[in-house]
Scaffold this motif. Sequence first.
Motif, short mmCIF file in Angstrom:
data_model
loop_
_atom_site.label_atom_id
_atom_site.label_comp_id
_atom_site.label_asym_id
_atom_site.label_seq_id
_atom_site.Cartn_x
_atom_site.Cartn_y
_atom_site.Cartn_z
N ARG A 148 71.33 50.83 71.07
CA ARG A 148 70.73 50.19 72.24
C ARG A 148 70.42 48.72 71.98
N ASP A 149 70.65 47.91 73.02
CA ASP A 149 70.28 46.48 73.01
C ASP A 149 70.80 45.73 71.78
N LYS A 150 72.05 45.95 71.41
CA LYS A 150 72.64 45.31 70.23
C LYS A 150 73.04 43.86 70.47
N TYR A 152 72.70 40.35 73.17
CA TYR A 152 71.99 39.71 74.27
C TYR A 152 72.90 38.62 74.81
N LYS A 156 70.92 39.26 79.40
CA LYS A 156 71.01 40.70 79.60
C LYS A 156 71.33 41.37 78.26
N TYR A 157 70.71 42.52 78.01
CA TYR A 157 70.97 43.28 76.79
C TYR A 157 72.15 44.23 77.01
N TYR A 158 72.95 44.38 75.96
CA TYR A 158 74.10 45.28 75.99
C TYR A 158 74.04 46.24 74.81
N ASN A 159 74.38 47.47 75.08
CA ASN A 159 74.48 48.47 74.03
C ASN A 159 75.85 48.39 73.37
#
Length: 168
Positions: A148-150, A152, A156-159
Amino acid sequence: MAHLIREISIQDVEAFTKLLSSIYDDADYMLYNPGEYAPSQSTIISNLERIITSPSNTIFVAEYNDELVGYAIVETEDLERAKHEAKFTMGVIKHYREKGLGQSLINSVEAWCLNRHIRRIEISVVPQNSTAVTLFKNAGYQIEGELRDKLYIDHKYYNKYVMSKLLL
């Protein structure tokens, strides 16, 4: 499309730097923001020399009309308990995507791993990169989990999916 997949050589330092800059500047889900990849020439040469002289790491490049258009960096551990696993990253210049280069790079990575008795190959992919996810699924990779949230990117955060394939 006729292309060549080969291991990198130290003579590729300038072309490889240009390749990475081009891919990172165009990629939506890679680690670097556009313009952020700017290592010194000595850093690049040092990193390439380390990988080229290492029996447990390699870089494959995809070449088309004497131009580097893609890469796969493979890294392993020398530790007895972890030397059966390889992790890799790859990228292809946008104009050359979806033309078989990605699969050719994967095939080269897998052959290299098999020759070294490496059982497990792992790669991380942003779920929104559906082209890459499909490429790896079609090549036999399975999603093992999601980090999760790897990344930014653009506020926006991206998995990231962790995908792997067992070879032996």
